[in-house]
Design an enzyme around this catalytic site. Sequence first.
Site, PDB file in Angstrom:
ATOM      1  CG  PHE A  17      -1.750  -1.235   1.356  1.00 14.80           C
ATOM      2  CD1 PHE A  17      -2.916  -1.356   0.601  1.00 14.80           C
ATOM      3  CD2 PHE A  17      -1.378  -2.270   2.189  1.00 14.80           C
ATOM      4  CE1 PHE A  17      -3.699  -2.504   0.691  1.00 14.80           C
ATOM      5  CE2 PHE A  17      -2.159  -3.419   2.282  1.00 14.80           C
ATOM      6  CZ  PHE A  17      -3.320  -3.531   1.534  1.00 14.80           C
ATOM      7  CG  ASP A  68       3.466  -5.630  10.377  1.00 10.04           C
ATOM      8  OD1 ASP A  68       2.574  -6.265  10.957  1.00 10.04           O
ATOM      9  OD2 ASP A  68       3.270  -4.961   9.344  1.00 10.04           O
ATOM     10  N   GLY A  72      -1.999  -8.129  10.515  1.00  5.25           N
ATOM     11  CA  GLY A  72      -2.880  -7.260   9.733  1.00  5.25           C
ATOM     12  C   GLY A  72      -3.559  -6.191  10.568  1.00  5.25           C
ATOM     13  CB  SER A 121       3.092  -0.403  17.577  1.00  3.58           C
ATOM     14  OG  SER A 121       3.573   0.870  17.851  1.00  3.58           O
ATOM     15  CG  ASP A 138       2.005   2.581   6.221  1.00  5.42           C
ATOM     16  OD1 ASP A 138       0.836   2.999   6.345  1.00  5.42           O
ATOM     17  OD2 ASP A 138       2.429   2.042   5.177  1.00  5.42           O
ATOM     18  CG  HIS A 141      -4.409   3.472   9.010  1.00  8.06           C
ATOM     19  ND1 HIS A 141      -3.134   3.162   9.406  1.00  8.06           N
ATOM     20  CD2 HIS A 141      -4.313   3.812   7.705  1.00  8.06           C
ATOM     21  CE1 HIS A 141      -2.317   3.298   8.384  1.00  8.06           C
ATOM     22  NE2 HIS A 141      -3.005   3.699   7.325  1.00  8.06           N
ATOM     23  CG  ASP A 167      -2.200   5.562   4.644  1.00  5.96           C
ATOM     24  OD1 ASP A 167      -2.384   5.531   3.414  1.00  5.96           O
ATOM     25  OD2 ASP A 167      -1.615   4.659   5.257  1.00  5.96           O
TER      26      ASP A 167
HETATM   27  N1  SAH Z   1       4.141  -0.181   4.733  1.00  6.46           N
HETATM   28  C1  SAH Z   1       3.403  -1.247   4.092  1.00  6.46           C
HETATM   29  C2  SAH Z   1       1.918  -1.255   4.400  1.00  6.46           C
HETATM   30  C3  SAH Z   1       1.576  -1.415   5.860  1.00  6.46           C
HETATM   31  S1  SAH Z   1      -0.093  -1.966   6.128  1.00  6.46           S
HETATM   32  C4  SAH Z   1       3.653  -1.185   2.577  1.00  6.46           C
HETATM   33  O1  SAH Z   1       4.562  -0.485   2.142  1.00  6.46           O
HETATM   34  O2  SAH Z   1       2.935  -1.858   1.825  1.00  6.46           O
HETATM   35  C5  SAH Z   1      -0.209  -1.853   7.858  1.00  6.46           C
HETATM   36  C6  SAH Z   1       0.570  -2.904   8.631  1.00  6.46           C
HETATM   37  O3  SAH Z   1       0.547  -2.501  10.002  1.00  6.46           O
HETATM   38  C7  SAH Z   1      -0.025  -4.317   8.594  1.00  6.46           C
HETATM   39  O4  SAH Z   1       0.917  -5.227   8.095  1.00  6.46           O
HETATM   40  C8  SAH Z   1      -0.360  -4.622  10.059  1.00  6.46           C
HETATM   41  O5  SAH Z   1      -0.070  -5.957  10.457  1.00  6.46           O
HETATM   42  C9  SAH Z   1       0.506  -3.646  10.823  1.00  6.46           C
HETATM   43  N2  SAH Z   1      -0.023  -3.254  12.109  1.00  6.46           N
HETATM   44  C10 SAH Z   1      -1.261  -2.756  12.371  1.00  6.46           C
HETATM   45  N3  SAH Z   1      -1.395  -2.480  13.682  1.00  6.46           N
HETATM   46  C11 SAH Z   1      -0.207  -2.823  14.263  1.00  6.46           C
HETATM   47  C12 SAH Z   1       0.277  -2.790  15.606  1.00  6.46           C
HETATM   48  N4  SAH Z   1      -0.470  -2.340  16.607  1.00  6.46           N
HETATM   49  N5  SAH Z   1       1.524  -3.228  15.853  1.00  6.46           N
HETATM   50  C13 SAH Z   1       2.295  -3.700  14.836  1.00  6.46           C
HETATM   51  N6  SAH Z   1       1.902  -3.741  13.544  1.00  6.46           N
HETATM   52  C14 SAH Z   1       0.657  -3.315  13.266  1.00  6.46           C
HETATM   53 MG    MG Z   2      -0.280   3.208   4.533  1.00  2.00          MG
END
Ligand code: SAH
Ligand code: MG
Length: 207
Positions: A17, A68, A72, A121, A138, A141, A167
């Site tokens: 993304f 990560d 997801g 995170s 990233d 959200h 985003d």
């Molecule tokens: N940077 C990526 C897109 C990231 S999509 C690209 O270039 O395509 C968002 C990612 O954040 C997902 O893989 C999801 O597993 C991770 N994510 C969401 N919430 C999270 C959290 N609380 N801790 C760690 N990772 C998280």
């Molecule tokens: Mg993004």
Amino acid sequence: MQNKLSLFFQKHSIKGFLDHDEGLALNRYALQQADIGPCLELGSYCGKSTVYLGWACQEKNQTLYAVDHHRGSEEHQHGELYHDPELYDANLSAMDSFPAFRSTVALSGLDNTVVAVVASSELARRDWQTPLSMVFIDGGHSEAMAISDCVEWSQKLASNGVLAIHDIFERPEDGGQGPYLGMKAVLESGDFTLDERVKTLVFLRKK
Ligand code: SAH
Ligand code: MG
């Protein structure tokens, strides 16, 4: 480096993304920043942003930490809009982007540069002490998550460090407000200034 990146993504269709221009901007900033310390990304998914950031770090003999939990975000879960059945572990009934991520890291020759931190995170930052030169946010959200990610990780930056946030949508009709509110919270601290914007990606610099 720009040509190498374009060729890599033409040859390998990496799920993800991130817009190519946004990726090039990440690469350009990481090349500048990596002189002062390691970089970190939160939200690697299948490793697209990891390649843009990682090649810059590799060039500077610097480390990229890629955080990560690989389970997801809300929108990737089973039945949600961005669910990808190829990234679903049926035995666990859970999303798992880690195998795809590892394959991207290996394909891009970044095993000597990228440290995968497979954790949430919150857990990853709990004991974090090393001052970072650049953090790319990233991850989740939701408003609460994006705000705490931006505010908490921004405190792990070295002076003159860069916080990149993906985003950013000012208007609710264009997209979720979480990252935008996260950006506002960081700017309101008074410790950061807006350095540049490329599409939905902003770069804030720590004073
Ligand atoms: N940077 C990526 C897109 C990231 S999509 C690209 O270039 O395509 C968002 C990612 O954040 C997902 O893989 C999801 O597993 C991770 N994510 C969401 N919430 C999270 C959290 N609380 N801790 C760690 N990772 C998280
Ligand atoms: Mg993004």
